[in-house]
Design a protein around this motif. Structure first.
Motif, mmCIF file in Angstrom:
data_model
loop_
_atom_site.group_PDB
_atom_site.id
_atom_site.type_symbol
_atom_site.label_atom_id
_atom_site.label_comp_id
_atom_site.label_asym_id
_atom_site.label_seq_id
_atom_site.Cartn_x
_atom_site.Cartn_y
_atom_site.Cartn_z
ATOM 1 N N GLU A 166 -2.721 26.031 15.047
ATOM 2 C CA GLU A 166 -3.152 24.641 15.242
ATOM 3 C C GLU A 166 -4.393 24.310 14.422
ATOM 4 O O GLU A 166 -4.527 23.200 13.892
ATOM 5 N N ARG A 167 -5.310 25.262 14.288
ATOM 6 C CA ARG A 167 -6.527 25.017 13.487
ATOM 7 C C ARG A 167 -6.160 24.672 12.051
ATOM 8 O O ARG A 167 -6.731 23.752 11.450
ATOM 9 N N LEU A 168 -5.209 25.427 11.511
ATOM 10 C CA LEU A 168 -4.826 25.226 10.128
ATOM 11 C C LEU A 168 -3.965 23.979 9.964
ATOM 12 O O LEU A 168 -4.043 23.290 8.936
ATOM 13 N N ALA A 169 -3.155 23.657 10.968
ATOM 14 C CA ALA A 169 -2.348 22.441 10.925
ATOM 15 C C ALA A 169 -3.255 21.208 10.856
ATOM 16 O O ALA A 169 -3.000 20.279 10.075
ATOM 17 N N VAL A 170 -4.309 21.213 11.646
ATOM 18 C CA VAL A 170 -5.269 20.101 11.620
ATOM 19 C C VAL A 170 -5.962 20.035 10.264
ATOM 20 O O VAL A 170 -6.126 18.950 9.676
ATOM 21 N N LEU A 171 -6.346 21.201 9.737
ATOM 22 C CA LEU A 171 -7.016 21.242 8.439
ATOM 23 C C LEU A 171 -6.093 20.742 7.334
ATOM 24 O O LEU A 171 -6.540 20.025 6.422
ATOM 25 N N ARG A 215 6.242 27.061 1.533
ATOM 26 C CA ARG A 215 6.551 26.421 2.814
ATOM 27 C C ARG A 215 6.831 24.936 2.583
ATOM 28 O O ARG A 215 6.124 24.282 1.814
ATOM 29 N N PRO A 216 7.849 24.374 3.241
ATOM 30 C CA PRO A 216 8.140 22.947 3.079
ATOM 31 C C PRO A 216 6.923 22.082 3.411
ATOM 32 O O PRO A 216 6.146 22.402 4.315
ATOM 33 N N VAL A 217 6.773 20.979 2.680
ATOM 34 C CA VAL A 217 5.599 20.125 2.881
ATOM 35 C C VAL A 217 5.644 19.384 4.217
ATOM 36 O O VAL A 217 4.623 18.876 4.673
ATOM 37 N N ASP A 218 6.817 19.334 4.845
ATOM 38 C CA ASP A 218 6.924 18.663 6.145
ATOM 39 C C ASP A 218 6.838 19.652 7.302
ATOM 40 O O ASP A 218 7.141 19.310 8.443
ATOM 41 N N GLU A 219 6.425 20.866 7.024
ATOM 42 C CA GLU A 219 6.306 21.904 8.052
ATOM 43 C C GLU A 219 4.857 22.374 8.145
ATOM 44 O O GLU A 219 4.334 23.027 7.243
ATOM 45 N N ARG A 220 4.194 22.023 9.237
ATOM 46 C CA ARG A 220 2.785 22.383 9.420
ATOM 47 C C ARG A 220 2.647 23.855 9.802
ATOM 48 O O ARG A 220 3.560 24.476 10.349
ATOM 49 N N ASN A 221 1.482 24.407 9.506
ATOM 50 C CA ASN A 221 1.178 25.787 9.878
ATOM 51 C C ASN A 221 1.249 25.942 11.397
ATOM 52 O O ASN A 221 0.843 25.047 12.143
ATOM 53 N N LEU A 234 1.403 15.197 -2.243
ATOM 54 C CA LEU A 234 2.514 15.051 -1.305
ATOM 55 C C LEU A 234 2.326 15.885 -0.049
ATOM 56 O O LEU A 234 2.832 15.532 1.020
ATOM 57 N N GLY A 235 1.634 17.002 -0.179
ATOM 58 C CA GLY A 235 1.426 17.873 0.970
ATOM 59 C C GLY A 235 0.400 18.944 0.661
ATOM 60 O O GLY A 235 0.206 19.322 -0.498
ATOM 61 N N VAL A 236 -0.263 19.418 1.712
ATOM 62 C CA VAL A 236 -1.218 20.525 1.604
ATOM 63 C C VAL A 236 -0.811 21.595 2.612
ATOM 64 O O VAL A 236 -0.699 21.314 3.807
ATOM 65 N N ASN A 237 -0.565 22.799 2.118
ATOM 66 C CA ASN A 237 -0.211 23.928 2.979
ATOM 67 C C ASN A 237 -1.321 24.975 2.915
ATOM 68 O O ASN A 237 -1.740 25.364 1.820
ATOM 69 N N VAL A 238 -1.771 25.427 4.075
ATOM 70 C CA VAL A 238 -2.867 26.388 4.161
ATOM 71 C C VAL A 238 -2.364 27.694 4.756
ATOM 72 O O VAL A 238 -1.624 27.698 5.743
ATOM 73 N N GLU A 239 -2.772 28.808 4.142
ATOM 74 C CA GLU A 239 -2.493 30.138 4.685
ATOM 75 C C GLU A 239 -3.801 30.902 4.798
ATOM 76 O O GLU A 239 -4.703 30.732 3.967
ATOM 77 N N LEU A 240 -3.895 31.752 5.814
ATOM 78 C CA LEU A 240 -5.159 32.429 6.133
ATOM 79 C C LEU A 240 -4.950 33.916 6.349
ATOM 80 O O LEU A 240 -3.920 34.347 6.868
ATOM 81 N N ALA A 241 -5.953 34.698 5.921
ATOM 82 C CA ALA A 241 -6.019 36.124 6.241
ATOM 83 C C ALA A 241 -7.446 36.432 6.672
ATOM 84 O O ALA A 241 -8.389 35.713 6.287
ATOM 85 N N ASP A 242 -7.617 37.454 7.469
ATOM 86 C CA ASP A 242 -8.971 37.866 7.828
ATOM 87 C C ASP A 242 -9.705 38.357 6.580
ATOM 88 O O ASP A 242 -9.083 38.711 5.567
#
Length: 280
Positions: A215-220, A206-212, A245-253
């Motif tokens: 919203e919870r993950l975007a803040v994180l 995912r591009p570093v300028d594109e937040r998740n 340069l950027g942190v991208n977070v992805e989540l699964a249950d």
């Protein structure tokens, strides 16, 4: 039908693109980092990276001598494909010869080099199914100066977000200047131990300028970026404002008894390229 040759030609083409041309989001992030830095050494290091990128494109040569381990992400839809796996394998071999790529693939015990970037289980092919009538191929050459600094933690549920932040900071400090910062960090949360590392790696696409979109993950993501850059490790580990340069977070249950967290480190050469083939 999408033919085996179409697949191999496509993989070869995007592998060449990935090895030589850095995605615009990373280039722009590096330029922004250069403008923000007030350390002469930090600015010099970023300036050298940007000049390196210019030379790679001008001369059509890989931007880094470590052209990575061949990893391919596949989105497979409702299409007919001839010998998909062999097409990908052929494409990697073609790219190795034509770009050319450094031959990095070895037997893990004997260290014998295969000589063509193909080996047992390599290229690593990750398949995701989709209802769309397309075949999407993403080449993700992963250098090991950064890969060697990946981390996995099986946290206890009670450690929560604070535990994730603590583990993240420890991982950044442990990596220091080894992965050639400024880096990009993929963070996976949830799933199982193997799944969470794949989530972390996929996050790097995912591009570093594109937040998740969550919203919870975007803040994180923003909080973790701040934690990383507050370390002062800086470009190439020589100090400065820009460690990441950027942190991208992805989540699964995940399971009720666990909180898996994966950290996937990517150097400034955050290379990947994608193409889409249709059954026409």
């Amino acid at each position: 039908m999408i033919t085996q040759k179409e697949v191999s030609d496509a993989v070869c083409s995007i592998y060449k693109q990935a090895a030589i041309v850095l995605p615009d989001d990373i280039k722009n992030a590096l330029k922004e980092a250069y403008d923000k830095e007030d350390s002469d050494i930090a600015r010099l290091n970023i300036k050298s990276i940007l000049r390196n990128l210019e030379l790679a494109e001008e001369n059509e040569i890989p931007m880094c001598q470590d052209t990575g381990l061949p990893i391919v992400f596949v989105r497979l839809g409702n299409v007919e494909v001839e010998n998909l796996e062999q097409g990908i394998v052929d494409g990697v071999m073609l790219a190795t010869e034509s770009v050319p790529l450094r031959t990095n693939v070895v037997d893990p015990l004997t260290r014998m080099n295969t000589g063509n970037n193909i080996g047992k289980g390599i290229p690593q092919i990750n398949v995701e199914l989709t209802d769309e009538p397309v075949l999407e191929l993403t080449v993700f050459p992963k250098g090991f100066g950064s890969e060697n600094n990946n981390k996995l933690a099986m946290l206890l549920p009670g450690e929560g977000v604070d535990g994730i932040k603590k583990f993240f900071e420890e991982s950044i400090l442990s990596a220091g200047g080894k992965p050639c910062p400024p880096t990009v960090i993929g963070v996976g949360i949830g799933g199982s131990s193997d799944m969470v590392m794949k989530l972390a790696k996929k996050a790097l696409l995912r591009p570093v300028d594109e937040r998740n979109g969550d919203e919870r993950l975007a803040v994180l993501e923003d909080e973790l970026l701040g934690i990383a850059n507050d370390t002062g490790i800086g470009p190439m580990g020589l100090g400065g404002k820009t460690t990441v340069l950027g942190v991208n977070v992805e989540l699964a249950d995940t399971h009720t008894a666990g909180l898996p967290v994966g950290i996937c480190v990517q150097c400034w050469a955050a290379r990947h390229a994608t193409c889409t083939l249709k059954d026409e």
